[in-house]
Design a protein around this motif. Structure first.
Motif, mmCIF file in Angstrom:
data_model
loop_
_atom_site.group_PDB
_atom_site.id
_atom_site.type_symbol
_atom_site.label_atom_id
_atom_site.label_comp_id
_atom_site.label_asym_id
_atom_site.label_seq_id
_atom_site.Cartn_x
_atom_site.Cartn_y
_atom_site.Cartn_z
ATOM 1 N N VAL A 184 0.822 -1.193 0.042
ATOM 2 C CA VAL A 184 0.022 -0.006 -0.050
ATOM 3 C C VAL A 184 0.861 1.378 -0.002
ATOM 4 N N ILE A 185 0.717 2.112 -0.882
ATOM 5 C CA ILE A 185 1.249 3.408 -1.025
ATOM 6 C C ILE A 185 0.223 4.491 -0.463
ATOM 7 N N ILE A 186 0.953 5.293 0.261
ATOM 8 C CA ILE A 186 0.366 6.378 1.239
ATOM 9 C C ILE A 186 1.137 7.529 1.250
ATOM 10 N N HIS A 187 0.624 8.949 1.013
ATOM 11 C CA HIS A 187 1.309 9.940 1.256
ATOM 12 C C HIS A 187 1.027 10.385 2.736
ATOM 13 N N ASN A 188 1.831 10.529 3.711
ATOM 14 C CA ASN A 188 1.831 10.655 5.152
ATOM 15 C C ASN A 188 1.214 9.651 5.849
ATOM 16 N N ALA A 189 1.750 8.327 5.830
ATOM 17 C CA ALA A 189 1.110 6.910 6.143
ATOM 18 C C ALA A 189 0.574 7.051 7.543
ATOM 19 N N PRO A 190 1.305 7.514 8.316
ATOM 20 C CA PRO A 190 0.590 7.489 9.784
ATOM 21 C C PRO A 190 -0.582 8.205 10.247
ATOM 22 N N PHE A 191 -0.631 9.072 9.234
ATOM 23 C CA PHE A 191 -2.222 9.921 9.451
ATOM 24 C C PHE A 191 -3.180 9.009 9.141
ATOM 25 N N ASP A 192 -3.286 8.369 7.699
ATOM 26 C CA ASP A 192 -4.382 7.653 7.318
ATOM 27 C C ASP A 192 -4.443 6.378 7.958
ATOM 28 N N ILE A 193 -3.271 5.759 8.446
ATOM 29 C CA ILE A 193 -3.251 4.405 9.091
ATOM 30 C C ILE A 193 -3.823 4.644 10.772
ATOM 31 N N GLY A 194 -3.665 6.001 11.238
ATOM 32 C CA GLY A 194 -4.157 6.103 12.589
ATOM 33 C C GLY A 194 -5.903 6.036 12.383
ATOM 34 N N PHE A 195 -6.059 6.663 11.342
ATOM 35 C CA PHE A 195 -7.630 6.626 11.228
ATOM 36 C C PHE A 195 -8.313 5.141 10.926
ATOM 37 N N LEU A 196 -7.690 4.614 9.876
ATOM 38 C CA LEU A 196 -8.221 3.445 9.564
ATOM 39 C C LEU A 196 -7.985 2.393 10.639
ATOM 40 N N ASP A 197 -6.976 2.494 11.428
ATOM 41 C CA ASP A 197 -6.994 1.514 12.747
ATOM 42 C C ASP A 197 -8.028 1.784 13.629
ATOM 43 N N ALA A 198 -8.283 3.098 13.870
ATOM 44 C CA ALA A 198 -9.489 3.335 14.821
ATOM 45 C C ALA A 198 -10.899 3.034 14.236
ATOM 46 N N GLU A 199 -10.986 2.899 12.941
ATOM 47 C CA GLU A 199 -12.227 2.557 12.441
ATOM 48 C C GLU A 199 -12.532 0.845 12.496
ATOM 49 N N LEU A 200 -11.351 0.331 12.281
ATOM 50 C CA LEU A 200 -11.364 -1.270 12.175
ATOM 51 C C LEU A 200 -11.272 -1.757 13.441
ATOM 52 N N LYS A 201 -10.712 -1.067 14.543
ATOM 53 C CA LYS A 201 -11.062 -1.322 15.918
ATOM 54 C C LYS A 201 -12.537 -1.439 16.359
ATOM 55 N N ARG A 202 -13.118 -0.389 15.678
ATOM 56 C CA ARG A 202 -14.738 -0.078 15.950
ATOM 57 C C ARG A 202 -15.349 -1.561 15.652
ATOM 58 N N VAL A 203 -14.905 -2.035 14.758
ATOM 59 C CA VAL A 203 -15.724 -3.296 13.982
ATOM 60 C C VAL A 203 -14.861 -4.583 14.203
ATOM 61 N N ASN A 204 -14.203 -4.402 15.604
ATOM 62 C CA ASN A 204 -13.458 -5.637 15.972
ATOM 63 C C ASN A 204 -12.679 -6.254 15.188
ATOM 64 N N THR A 205 -11.762 -5.616 14.230
ATOM 65 C CA THR A 205 -10.944 -6.033 13.192
ATOM 66 C C THR A 205 -9.657 -5.874 13.075
ATOM 67 N N PRO A 206 -8.552 -6.639 12.976
ATOM 68 C CA PRO A 206 -7.127 -6.453 13.351
ATOM 69 C C PRO A 206 -6.676 -5.100 12.642
#
Length: 239
Positions: free
Chosen positions: A86-108
């Motif tokens: 996966v290619i992201i510009h400023n990856a920590p920002f997007d991954i931080g939000f994606l991890d928060a959303e995935l955590k809400r649906v009990n996903t790794p």
């Protein structure tokens, strides 16, 4: 080689304070070629966007009110990104939000679903130290038109980032000399490895040297002086 170029838009800057994702845009690269197999969803964040964020993306609460919630598109998103780099510009920002959303649906976490994460902001800073390395700045630097980008949009930004990434990494693929393998060049063309036989040098025999001497002497007679061969021999460092 399958790569996904990803971008998100959010209600604000901090997922820990309750900010949510409102848009996910992804484009697919296979062997460095765009496939058209994109992933794009607007998402109902169940909250308003902060004023500063709204000015950036322009996605109002009213517009997002009838869009699916993240839980409704989570399975489709996980299937789409599964195993890809996966290619992201400023990856920590997007991954931080994606991890928060995935955590809400009990996903790794996000990184547990994908291969390598490539941060083009980190790459750009290494390649262009001391210069502006925003997506807009990189588009200007690499001659990629972003005139149609009045507001930020996840899919549009992912498409621009894909072009920037291909321009940034063009020519970095090396040609492997291992037999049976092949690399992919910057345009996605498979380069076949070619076996190169070792060159063996063989010294002339005494008979061949004598014949050469007779030939050169004949040439001297024809030009009534030193032939070019004789001059070359006299200039040779071994003579």
């Amino acid at each position: 080689m399958r790569q996904i170029v990803l971008d998100t838009e959010t209600t604000g800057l901090n997922p820990r304070s309750g900010d949510r994702i409102i848009e996910i845009g992804c484009v697919e690269l296979v062997n460095r070629r765009l496939t058209g197999n994109n992933f794009h969803h607007y998402i109902n964040p169940e909250r308003d966007s902060e004023e500063g964020a709204l000015a950036v993306h322009g996605l109002t609460t009213e517009f997002l009110s009838d869009k699916p919630k993240f839980a409704e598109i989570a399975d489709e998103f996980r299937d789409y990104i599964a195993g890809a780099d996966v290619i992201i510009h400023n990856a920590p920002f997007d991954i931080g939000f994606l991890d928060a959303e995935l955590k809400r649906v009990n996903t790794p976490t996000f990184k547990e679903h994908v291969g390598e994460v490539i941060d083009t902001l980190v790459q750009a800073k290494e390649m262009h130290p001391g210069k502006r390395n925003s997506l807009d700045a990189l588009c200007d630097r690499y001659g990629i038109s972003n005139a149609h980008r009045a507001l930020h949009g996840a899919l549009l930004d992912a498409e621009l980032l894909a072009e920037v990434y291909l321009a940034m990494t063009r020519g970095q693929n090396s040609l492997s000399m291992d037999l049976g393998g092949g690399d992919v060049d910057s345009d996605g063309v498979v380069l076949e490895a070619v076996a190169i036989a070792p060159v063996q040098l063989q010294l002339a025999s005494e008979e061949e040297l004598a014949a050469h001497a007779v030939l050169v002497e004949g040439l001297d007679k024809q030009v009534k002086g030193q032939s070019i061969w004789r001059k070359l021999e006299s200039e040779s460092p071994e003579s």
